[in-house]
Design an enzyme around this catalytic site. Structure first.
Site, PDB file in Angstrom:
ATOM      1  N   SER A  22      -0.989  -8.761  -5.738  1.00 48.94           N
ATOM      2  CA  SER A  22      -1.475  -9.829  -4.860  1.00 48.94           C
ATOM      3  C   SER A  22      -2.490 -10.709  -5.571  1.00 48.94           C
ATOM      4  O   SER A  22      -3.448 -10.224  -6.177  1.00 48.94           O
ATOM      5  CB  SER A  22      -2.116  -9.229  -3.602  1.00 48.94           C
ATOM      6  OG  SER A  22      -1.189  -8.447  -2.897  1.00 48.94           O
ATOM      7  N   GLU A 105      -7.229   0.946   1.884  1.00 47.38           N
ATOM      8  CA  GLU A 105      -6.506  -0.295   2.168  1.00 47.38           C
ATOM      9  C   GLU A 105      -5.738  -0.212   3.480  1.00 47.38           C
ATOM     10  O   GLU A 105      -5.696  -1.168   4.255  1.00 47.38           O
ATOM     11  CB  GLU A 105      -5.528  -0.589   1.029  1.00 47.38           C
ATOM     12  CG  GLU A 105      -4.652  -1.815   1.271  1.00 47.38           C
ATOM     13  CD  GLU A 105      -3.555  -1.972   0.236  1.00 47.38           C
ATOM     14  OE1 GLU A 105      -2.726  -2.880   0.385  1.00 47.38           O
ATOM     15  OE2 GLU A 105      -3.515  -1.172  -0.726  1.00 47.38           O
ATOM     16  N   GLU A 239       8.337   3.966   6.154  1.00 45.45           N
ATOM     17  CA  GLU A 239       9.006   5.221   5.827  1.00 45.45           C
ATOM     18  C   GLU A 239       8.081   6.134   5.018  1.00 45.45           C
ATOM     19  O   GLU A 239       8.034   7.351   5.242  1.00 45.45           O
ATOM     20  CB  GLU A 239      10.296   4.946   5.046  1.00 45.45           C
ATOM     21  CG  GLU A 239      11.394   4.273   5.860  1.00 45.45           C
ATOM     22  CD  GLU A 239      11.215   2.770   5.998  1.00 45.45           C
ATOM     23  OE1 GLU A 239      12.034   2.147   6.679  1.00 45.45           O
ATOM     24  OE2 GLU A 239      10.246   2.223   5.434  1.00 45.45           O
TER      25      GLU A 239
END
Length: 259
Positions: A22, A105, A239
């Protein structure tokens, strides 16, 4: 883990690739999880390095998103160098640092993000009032649910922060970070879907193509919808979070590996 680093005097020499980085195109530094112990396997022998991006041997390639922007990037490291002391924690034990970072995070660090979520929800409600879709009982019910759910998510984040301040690492070991990630990522994705329903036919078209960055000229709710599709993927997919909770919290058998 394919990225590797070796000590050369007072510096680490790093070779490999880091994807989905990012804001790398705006950054001066990047953290890199690299294999620093030859012959080590899985999560052993990894180190958490801090690497300056403004140097030869570093190439940043933006990845174009559905929104037309390029927040994510690939970073290629070819003989990139960083100081031997620029390692977080102990060399060879970077996996624990990375897991702590991911737990933070997914959990406590998104407390501030809920403020932005609230502003986005207010914007969708304002649009619903302006175009009359607020009079639809189904739309009104969905907006009310989103508001209640956001209040619960914010309370969960505050509780997690209080536990961390009290010395309990609820963000990682207890699975709270994974639960929180599932909650806020799903919520934000649903907000984007409701935003499109509120926009109606206007949400299906853009004002043009070829803006300053060459991308689509999207309004705020179109951008919200498209970007929020990634919420259930980055930071660890849904998942992955469910597997963490099943295996580490509920102590269920590990998911069988494919052939």
């Amino acid at each position: 883990m394919q990225t590797r680093a070796r000590l050369d005097g007072e510096e680490w020499v790093v070779d490999g690739q880091k994807v989905w980085t990012s804001n790398a195109h705006l950054s001066d530094w990047v953290f890199v999880l690299a294999r620093t112990e030859p012959g080590s396997q899985r999560h052993h022998g990894l180190s958490f390095l801090l690497v300056p991006l403004d140097q030869e041997g570093v190439e940043v390639r933006p990845i174009e998103q559905l929104t037309g922007g390029s927040e994510f990037n690939e970073v290629f490291l070819t003989g990139a160098r960083t100081g031997a002391d620029l390692v977080v924690g102990e060399p060879g034990r970077g996996w624990a640092v990375a897991m702590g970072l991911l737990g933070f995070e997914r959990g406590v660090s998104t407390l501030g993000q809920t403020v932005g979520f609230g502003r986005e929800l207010d914007g969708v409600v304002a649009r619903a009032r302006a175009n009359g879709s607020i009079d639809d009982p189904v739309v009104r019910d969905r907006l009310a649910r989103l508001k209640v759910e956001l209040s619960a998510i914010r309370s969960f984040a505050l509780r997690a922060l209080a536990l961390v301040e009290g010395g309990q690492d609820s963000a990682a070991g207890g699975g709270a970070g994974s639960i929180f990630k599932l909650a806020w990522a799903g919520w934000h994705r649903r907000l984007g879907e409701v935003a499109m329903d509120v926009a109606g036919a206007e949400g299906l078209v853009t004002r043009g193509y070829g803006g300053p960055d060459g991308g689509y000229d999207l309004d705020e709710h179109q951008r919200l919808f498209l970007f929020s599709r990634a919420d259930t993927i980055y930071g660890g997919s849904d998942e992955v979070q469910r597997n963490i909770l099943a295996e580490r919290v509920l102590e269920l058998p590990r998911e069988p590996k494919g052939p």
